[in-house]
Design an enzyme around this catalytic site. Sequence first.
Site, PDB file in Angstrom:
ATOM      1  N   SER A 235       0.832  -1.218   0.000  1.00  0.00           N
ATOM      2  CA  SER A 235       0.000   0.000   0.000  1.00  0.00           C
ATOM      3  C   SER A 235       0.860   1.259   0.000  1.00  0.00           C
ATOM      4  O   SER A 235       0.557   2.229  -0.721  1.00  0.00           O
ATOM      5  CB  SER A 235      -0.956   0.002   1.197  1.00  0.00           C
TER       6      SER A 235
ATOM      7  N   HIS B  80      -1.894  -8.896   2.018  1.00  0.00           N
ATOM      8  CA  HIS B  80      -1.601  -7.617   2.703  1.00  0.00           C
ATOM      9  C   HIS B  80      -2.750  -7.332   3.676  1.00  0.00           C
ATOM     10  O   HIS B  80      -3.065  -8.156   4.521  1.00  0.00           O
ATOM     11  CB  HIS B  80      -1.397  -6.554   1.608  1.00  0.00           C
TER      12      HIS B  80
ATOM     13  N   HIS C 133       5.855 -12.524   7.811  1.00  0.00           N
ATOM     14  CA  HIS C 133       6.068 -11.141   7.371  1.00  0.00           C
ATOM     15  C   HIS C 133       7.289 -11.064   6.470  1.00  0.00           C
ATOM     16  O   HIS C 133       8.251 -11.815   6.655  1.00  0.00           O
ATOM     17  CB  HIS C 133       6.257 -10.194   8.567  1.00  0.00           C
TER      18      HIS C 133
ATOM     19  N   ARG D 127       2.768  -4.355  16.836  1.00  0.00           N
ATOM     20  CA  ARG D 127       1.381  -3.895  16.646  1.00  0.00           C
ATOM     21  C   ARG D 127       0.417  -4.982  17.127  1.00  0.00           C
ATOM     22  O   ARG D 127      -0.672  -4.699  17.607  1.00  0.00           O
ATOM     23  CB  ARG D 127       1.132  -3.561  15.167  1.00  0.00           C
TER      24      ARG D 127
END
Length: 435
Positions: A241, A271, A318, A327
């Site tokens: 993104s 994603h 990842h 996160r």
Amino acid sequence: MSKLKEKLAKKIEEHRPRTTRLVKEYGDVVVGDVKISQVIGGMRGVKCLVTDISYLDPYEGIRFRGYTIPEIMEKLPKPEGAEMPYVEGHLYLLLTGDIPTEEDVMEVVEEFKSRKKVPQYVYDVLRTMPRDTHPMTMFSAAILAMQRESVFAKAYKEGTANKMNYWEFMYEDVMNLLAKLPEIGAYIYRMKYKGDTPIPSNPDLDFGADFAHMMGIDKPYDDVMRMYFILHSDHESGNVSAHTTHLVASALSDAYYSLSAGLNGLAGPLHGLANQEVLRWIQNLMKSMGDRVPTKEELEKYCWDTLNSGHVIPGYGHAVLRKTDPRYTAQREFALKHLPDDPLFKTVSLLYEVVPPILEKHGKAKNPWPNVDAHSGVIQWYYGVREYDFYTVLFGIGRALGVLSNITWDRALGYPIERPKSLTTDMLEEIAGIK
Ligand code: CMX
């Protein structure tokens, strides 16, 4: 000029000579080599982008402008009685690199209020789309529809924009666009899933609180969303993104074109859509168990069945991270405090024990640990947002804060149109010495 824009102007003036010097005096210094595996393998690890807004260390995780997530949560000003900081303060930090004062934040809050009215035609566009259209398609289309509002495109066309002041027009577009995203997102939600009952914005509320209000969900959902938007805001420049937004903007496309494009990348299941996939995957399992928390053995079998059928375990792995995503940890801490006994949270916690050793044994994923998407949906589910198709829109509103800050700086620093070089397979075989 707003104080934020004035400050940004000063920061940009200070920064420009650094970029110019690197290019002019040190342009030939080698940063790294590129291997064939990287050329074919999605450019993993190739150092070819610059951003000062966030940096992702494989073992430590994300830092926004040098601050870790716990530091951000502690240092940024919070609304009275709130557990989480103002989203507006986080934007101030992303754009300027400085922790704002309470006064600085309130100015951004006011600036957003003056820019947040969504044009009627955006709703008209949304309403003409079939109701079963994916909410990410609606969200991206709404943003694209507003392109006619772009002050950057207008200034470019009229010839008032030049390389030195591009960023000023970009800033205007970025602030206009960001201010409207909560209302567009909440409108899509209420139109699509809540019997077409949109709730008007409350002009007295900040970004997070107004979004919660327009979703029709009580406290502490305002704090959930402040946390959520901040955590999802930025993750360096190479993710799909961020990179797409940057790439499209490099052609001097405006913020509307660029963000809409970036969101289309976020909508992919590898994603941002992974947060929807996680919930779908867990729900399928729980449904097959009669809605109870599965045992560890049952979960292990479900994971192996998923892998053996050639699918990925959503929310794990990842491209850069090599440890548990901070996160994920931030959301887990919130859940431990607010929903410790929730059956879905218990299942997610059990997955945290079960999945990493399985992925290690499976031997493919370079990172067996959970990423942000493994946790995002659970908290939404708990507070009543159970339409998991919608989750990526929430991610998108957060992600806009980072990618739009980045393209403002891209224009300020005069980054050129992006144009990497392609090779043919023949050429690679020659380089490899096999032809
Ligand atoms: N489950 C099963 N296999 C996995 C896996 C997972 N969670 N993660 C990686 N792998 C596999 C890859 O598919 C790849 O297999 P092949 O060699 O057969 O192609 C192999 O392990 C090596 O991949 P990698 O180098 O570890 O990971 P990549 O950088 O190629 O991909 C990512 C990263 C996130 C796309 C991948 O880990 C994945 O598909 N995860 C599940 C989807 C997900 O959670 N995405 C969200 C990421 C965060 C975000 O952007 O929102």
